[in-house]
Every structure is written in structure tokens, then in C-alpha cells.
Write a protein that holds these residues in place. Sequence first.
Motif, PDB file in Angstrom:
ATOM      1  N   UNK A   1       0.830  -1.209   0.000  1.00 38.57           N
ATOM      2  CA  UNK A   1       0.000   0.000   0.000  1.00 38.57           C
ATOM      3  C   UNK A   1       0.863   1.258   0.000  1.00 38.57           C
ATOM      4  N   UNK A   2       1.934   1.255   0.787  1.00 38.75           N
ATOM      5  CA  UNK A   2       2.831   2.420   0.812  1.00 38.75           C
ATOM      6  C   UNK A   2       3.493   2.628  -0.546  1.00 38.75           C
ATOM      7  N   UNK A   3       3.884   1.547  -1.196  1.00 40.42           N
ATOM      8  CA  UNK A   3       4.483   1.665  -2.524  1.00 40.42           C
ATOM      9  C   UNK A   3       3.488   2.260  -3.508  1.00 40.42           C
ATOM     10  N   UNK A   4       2.227   1.849  -3.418  1.00 43.76           N
ATOM     11  CA  UNK A   4       1.208   2.384  -4.322  1.00 43.76           C
ATOM     12  C   UNK A   4       0.914   3.853  -4.029  1.00 43.76           C
ATOM     13  N   UNK A   5       0.889   4.218  -2.754  1.00 43.60           N
ATOM     14  CA  UNK A   5       0.666   5.625  -2.395  1.00 43.60           C
ATOM     15  C   UNK A   5       1.760   6.500  -2.984  1.00 43.60           C
ATOM     16  N   UNK A   6       2.997   6.002  -2.942  1.00 42.80           N
ATOM     17  CA  UNK A   6       4.102   6.749  -3.539  1.00 42.80           C
ATOM     18  C   UNK A   6       3.984   6.776  -5.063  1.00 42.80           C
ATOM     19  N   UNK A   7       3.711   5.646  -5.678  1.00 38.68           N
ATOM     20  CA  UNK A   7       3.617   5.563  -7.138  1.00 38.68           C
ATOM     21  C   UNK A   7       2.546   6.490  -7.690  1.00 38.68           C
TER      22      UNK A   7
END
Length: 195
Positions: A129-135
Amino acid sequence: MRVVSGTARGCRLQPVPGMNTRPTTDRVKENVFNLIQDHVRGARVLDLFAGTGQLGIEALSRGAQHCDFVEHNKAAYNIVCKNTETAHVSDRAGLHRTESDAFLSRAEKRGYDLIFLDPPYGGGILENALASIETFDILSADGIIICESAVEDRFTHRFETVRERRYGATMITVLRRRDGGTDEEHENCDLSGQL
């Protein structure tokens, strides 16, 4: 499980039937909101793994402008709908029955001032989820992310860790953008020593 403060203070919220959800305890919730109280009023909020919806509802009760509740489980989604109505905050609630990644891919760029991440423990869900929020770049310049995880869970991310605090078997981690905001905004987001 109740709303701790604000316009819906004392309102009792329904749990999700069964044992598939793990609601944040009132003690942890109260401590988290004491920490972030200066970031809530007028904020655009995302409660990504909503469960019962209690974190987003608490934010709305304390003056957040709007909260998007994302929950893919049908039973939990129905409880979120009921709880937002019970707390009289449904007029400022966006209810989304979908997977978190699908929602994030459509979310408004830099649209959220406050993001709650309280997924099922383990399994890499929080890290993903954190990776997607950044992406998808959905956190505002001076926004913050509140992560709830098991103490033993380890996750990597590219955000700045502002604060970590353990409550029994639960770890609360507060994150913000590394590149976001001015020096003055970062001073307003100084949470060290408060949690």
C-alpha cells in the motif's frame, strides 16, 4: 468501540461480525488522534482498509472535510455504511467497495492530507500500500500517513518516519513525504515527542 471526541463523541460503532477484522482499540485511537489533532480539521482523509470505518469516522467527528472509506469485504463495507450513518457523518463520506490497489490507481494526485493504513497484519499488504501511495502520488505536500501494524511486522518504504510508538502488540508509525512541503510546513508537522 466508540467515537472518542468531536461532534459524534460517545457514539457507539458496530463491529464487523466474525473475527476477520481487528479494530483499533479506543486507547490507541485516542493517543493517535491526540498526536495528529492539528492535522485533522479541514483535512481530506483516506481510510484505506476501513474495516469498521472507525478511524475515518473519528477524523470526520473532529472536523475533517471529507473521508474516503475503502473496504473490499462486503460485510465490513456494510458496517462502514451503517457506522457513518449512526455517527451522522455520511454527508462527508465517500464509500468505496473495492480493492485498495484499484482505488489508489484512480485517486486524485496529492489529494489526501491524512491517510490511515490499518490492513491485516503480515503478508506485505502495508508495504504494498505504501508503494502504491508513492507511485500514484496521492499524499499532499504536508500530508501524513498513520500506519498500524504488528510489532513484529517489518516493512520498507520511501517516506520519512516521523514517529513510532508501541502499544502492547501494536506499532503505530507516522510517515510523511521526504520531498513535501516547505520548512514552515515541516515545522507545523513536527510530531516528535508527542506520541
